[in-house]
Design an enzyme around this catalytic site. Sequence first.
Site, short mmCIF file in Angstrom:
data_model
loop_
_atom_site.label_atom_id
_atom_site.label_comp_id
_atom_site.label_asym_id
_atom_site.label_seq_id
_atom_site.Cartn_x
_atom_site.Cartn_y
_atom_site.Cartn_z
CD GLU A 263 46.69 6.58 40.01
OE1 GLU A 263 47.71 7.29 39.86
OE2 GLU A 263 45.85 6.40 39.12
CD1 TRP A 266 44.41 9.88 39.66
CD2 TRP A 266 42.69 10.63 38.42
NE1 TRP A 266 44.89 10.35 38.46
CE2 TRP A 266 43.87 10.81 37.68
CE3 TRP A 266 41.48 11.04 37.85
CZ2 TRP A 266 43.88 11.38 36.41
CZ3 TRP A 266 41.49 11.59 36.58
CH2 TRP A 266 42.67 11.76 35.88
CD1 TRP A 294 28.23 7.15 20.21
CD2 TRP A 294 30.21 6.12 20.20
NE1 TRP A 294 29.07 7.88 21.02
CE2 TRP A 294 30.30 7.28 21.03
CE3 TRP A 294 31.35 5.32 20.05
CZ2 TRP A 294 31.47 7.63 21.70
CZ3 TRP A 294 32.52 5.69 20.72
CH2 TRP A 294 32.57 6.83 21.54
CG ASN A 332 43.77 1.86 36.68
OD1 ASN A 332 42.65 2.30 36.44
ND2 ASN A 332 44.87 2.50 36.36
CD1 TRP A 350 31.46 7.89 25.66
CD2 TRP A 350 31.01 7.50 27.81
NE1 TRP A 350 30.80 8.99 26.16
CE2 TRP A 350 30.51 8.79 27.48
CE3 TRP A 350 30.84 7.04 29.11
CZ2 TRP A 350 29.85 9.61 28.40
CZ3 TRP A 350 30.19 7.85 30.03
CH2 TRP A 350 29.71 9.12 29.67
CD1 TRP A 373 33.56 3.54 32.50
CD2 TRP A 373 33.90 3.08 30.33
NE1 TRP A 373 33.59 2.17 32.36
CE2 TRP A 373 33.79 1.86 31.04
CE3 TRP A 373 34.13 3.03 28.96
CZ2 TRP A 373 33.89 0.62 30.41
CZ3 TRP A 373 34.23 1.79 28.32
CH2 TRP A 373 34.12 0.61 29.04
C1 LIG Z 1 37.16 2.61 32.54
C2 LIG Z 1 37.45 2.68 34.02
C3 LIG Z 1 36.41 2.60 34.94
C4 LIG Z 1 36.67 2.70 36.31
N1 LIG Z 1 35.63 2.59 37.21
C5 LIG Z 1 35.88 2.70 38.54
C6 LIG Z 1 34.83 2.59 39.48
O1 LIG Z 1 33.66 2.44 39.14
N2 LIG Z 1 35.15 2.67 40.80
C7 LIG Z 1 36.44 2.87 41.23
O2 LIG Z 1 36.68 2.94 42.45
N3 LIG Z 1 37.45 3.02 40.35
C8 LIG Z 1 37.22 2.93 39.03
N4 LIG Z 1 38.26 3.04 38.14
C9 LIG Z 1 39.57 3.48 38.64
C10 LIG Z 1 40.58 2.39 39.00
O3 LIG Z 1 40.65 1.43 38.01
C11 LIG Z 1 40.24 1.72 40.32
O4 LIG Z 1 40.00 2.68 41.33
C12 LIG Z 1 41.41 0.83 40.78
O5 LIG Z 1 41.71 -0.13 39.80
C13 LIG Z 1 41.03 0.15 42.07
O6 LIG Z 1 42.03 -0.74 42.46
P1 LIG Z 1 42.93 -0.42 43.71
O7 LIG Z 1 42.07 -0.07 44.87
O8 LIG Z 1 43.88 -1.55 43.87
O9 LIG Z 1 43.68 0.89 43.23
P2 LIG Z 1 45.02 1.59 43.72
O10 LIG Z 1 45.87 1.77 42.51
O11 LIG Z 1 45.63 0.89 44.87
O12 LIG Z 1 44.53 3.05 44.13
C14 LIG Z 1 44.08 3.37 45.45
C15 LIG Z 1 42.75 4.05 45.39
O13 LIG Z 1 42.83 5.27 44.67
C16 LIG Z 1 41.64 5.49 43.93
N5 LIG Z 1 41.98 5.49 42.50
C17 LIG Z 1 43.04 4.93 41.89
N6 LIG Z 1 43.01 5.16 40.56
C18 LIG Z 1 41.90 5.88 40.33
C19 LIG Z 1 41.31 6.43 39.18
N7 LIG Z 1 41.87 6.31 37.95
N8 LIG Z 1 40.15 7.12 39.30
C20 LIG Z 1 39.56 7.28 40.51
N9 LIG Z 1 40.08 6.78 41.65
C21 LIG Z 1 41.23 6.09 41.56
C22 LIG Z 1 40.71 4.32 44.22
O14 LIG Z 1 39.83 4.68 45.24
C23 LIG Z 1 41.68 3.24 44.67
O15 LIG Z 1 41.11 2.29 45.53
C24 LIG Z 1 38.01 2.91 36.76
C25 LIG Z 1 39.05 2.97 35.82
C26 LIG Z 1 38.77 2.85 34.47
C27 LIG Z 1 39.92 2.94 33.50
#
Ligand SMILES: Cc1cc2nc3c(=O)[nH]c(=O)nc-3n(C[C@H](O)[C@H](O)[C@H](O)COP(=O)(O)OP(=O)(O)OC[C@H]3O[C@@H](n4cnc5c(N)ncnc54)[C@H](O)[C@@H]3O)c2cc1C
Length: 456
Positions: A263, A266, A294, A332, A350, A373
């Site tokens: 994750e 990503w 849209w 997330n 979006w 997005w």
């Molecule tokens: C529509 C949408 C918009 C989002 N916008 C952002 C944003 O602006 N900034 C952001 O950091 N994340 C974004 N995310 C991805 C994700 O939701 C968050 O990174 C995550 O919820 C952060 O919580 P966490 O640190 O507890 O994640 P954890 O699940 O603990 O993951 C650890 C780290 O991995 C990275 N990560 C995890 N999932 C993703 C993912 N899908 N994409 C990219 N990196 C990821 C992040 O840096 C995160 O802190 C978005 C997701 C969606 C569906």
Amino acid sequence: MTDPRLLWFRQDLRLADQAAVAAAASAGPVAAVYVLDDKVAGDWAIGGAQRWWLHHSLAALAKALDKHGVPLILRRGDAVAEVAKVAREVGAVEVHALHHYEPWWQAAEEALAEKVFLVLHQGTRLIPPDQVRTGTGGRYRMFTAFWRALRQQMPPEAPRRAPTKIAGVSKPVASDRLADWDLLPTMPDWSKGFDVWTPGEAGAKRRLDRFVDHVEDYDEARNLPSIEGTSRFSPHLHFGELSPAQVWHRLDGKAGAEPFLRELAWRDFTGNVIDILPDYGKRNGRDAYGGFPWRRGQTADRDFAAWTRGRTGYPIVDAGMRQLWATGWMHNRVRMIAASFLIKHLLLDWRRGERWYWDTLVDADYGNNAVNWQWVAGTGIDSNPFGRIMAPLSQSAKFDAGGYIRAWVPELAGLSDGVIHDPHGAGCAPKEYPAPLIGHVEGRARALAANAKMRG
Ligand SMILES: Cc1cc2nc3c(=O)[nH]c(=O)nc-3n(C[C@H](O)[C@H](O)[C@H](O)COP(=O)(O)OP(=O)(O)OC[C@H]3O[C@@H](n4cnc5c(N)ncnc54)[C@H](O)[C@@H]3O)c2cc1C
């Protein structure tokens, strides 16, 4: 006396495992600068929630530098011009900085290199995205293949400790006062719920220490919004208070860590996407979606406003949108459900949702936001097909979101798990809770029809 170096901070607000800090500090006396530039990113100037974070993160960094006798110089204006100016003022022979992948930072780095001797270092990703190549030397456009190739090159370089000594330059240099930047909200102060966060390197380290014991449960817990099953590293990673290498090395090898590391990667993938497609925040990855029908106009605007306020009549969506407003963060799974609802059920572009997240998320990140997005929308280079429409009511039940809804939608706090996901369907919605903006079946059919129309 050796010549001074200037450190240019951006989204890399830490002293440990910060290659620019290490290089500058080992070379001689150091001056450090942060420039608040609201123009450099064009439409992507940082939003309100991030300003709150930035204020506290800069205060923490200034304190850490101060222990070494190095003041953090704050300037406001054109980043390139200001960094070059400060470099002249302190007599710096080199400017050291981490390389960033946002298109505006890449352009600024090129422009600055014309004016000063700029030394760029790596450290915002696990490895530089352009080092993750296909067998024929191309760049990846799909996450799964990217991850496989990245994984083979792991672990990243071992993180280095913060320098024990950083010598400051003796010449005093003018600096703005952080308080004068007005980064914190006042009238109204919407940041009261942000006290769940501790911006800065020490706060980031505490989160990392805490999460080590929970990574084992991550794979199961990460989809359940009612519990704290994820790391909440995202704002710390975005502002560079924590390096991805620090995270990797701390967790790698722990039972159950692999899904978490995947994750984390990503972030690297989204860095890769914006490196090859710099306008991904605005432009559909699939050109065919340029003509998508849209909804626009008054009722579309009314629905958008209801979504932003958490008043769609779908408890899981409303809980997420209210968590976002109150704390600057959203789980997330719920980010996906709320985004899907906006795009598919409400049939709104979006990019409107992307902008709202940009302004309200403390972790708003150009690559992560845009890629996710577009992934949900089905418009991206690697994304769910548009026709795969998330069902918010069953997602809510499947991922056991009852506790989460009770926490964020007080009107529904008295409802049991059996009815809370769909109080209107169960006939027990309290009067003050809004009716659904559109039914699920109707919304789904409208979205599919719009998609079919676009495809002709
Ligand atoms: C529509 C949408 C918009 C989002 N916008 C952002 C944003 O602006 N900034 C952001 O950091 N994340 C974004 N995310 C991805 C994700 O939701 C968050 O990174 C995550 O919820 C952060 O919580 P966490 O640190 O507890 O994640 P954890 O699940 O603990 O993951 C650890 C780290 O991995 C990275 N990560 C995890 N999932 C993703 C993912 N899908 N994409 C990219 N990196 C990821 C992040 O840096 C995160 O802190 C978005 C997701 C969606 C569906």
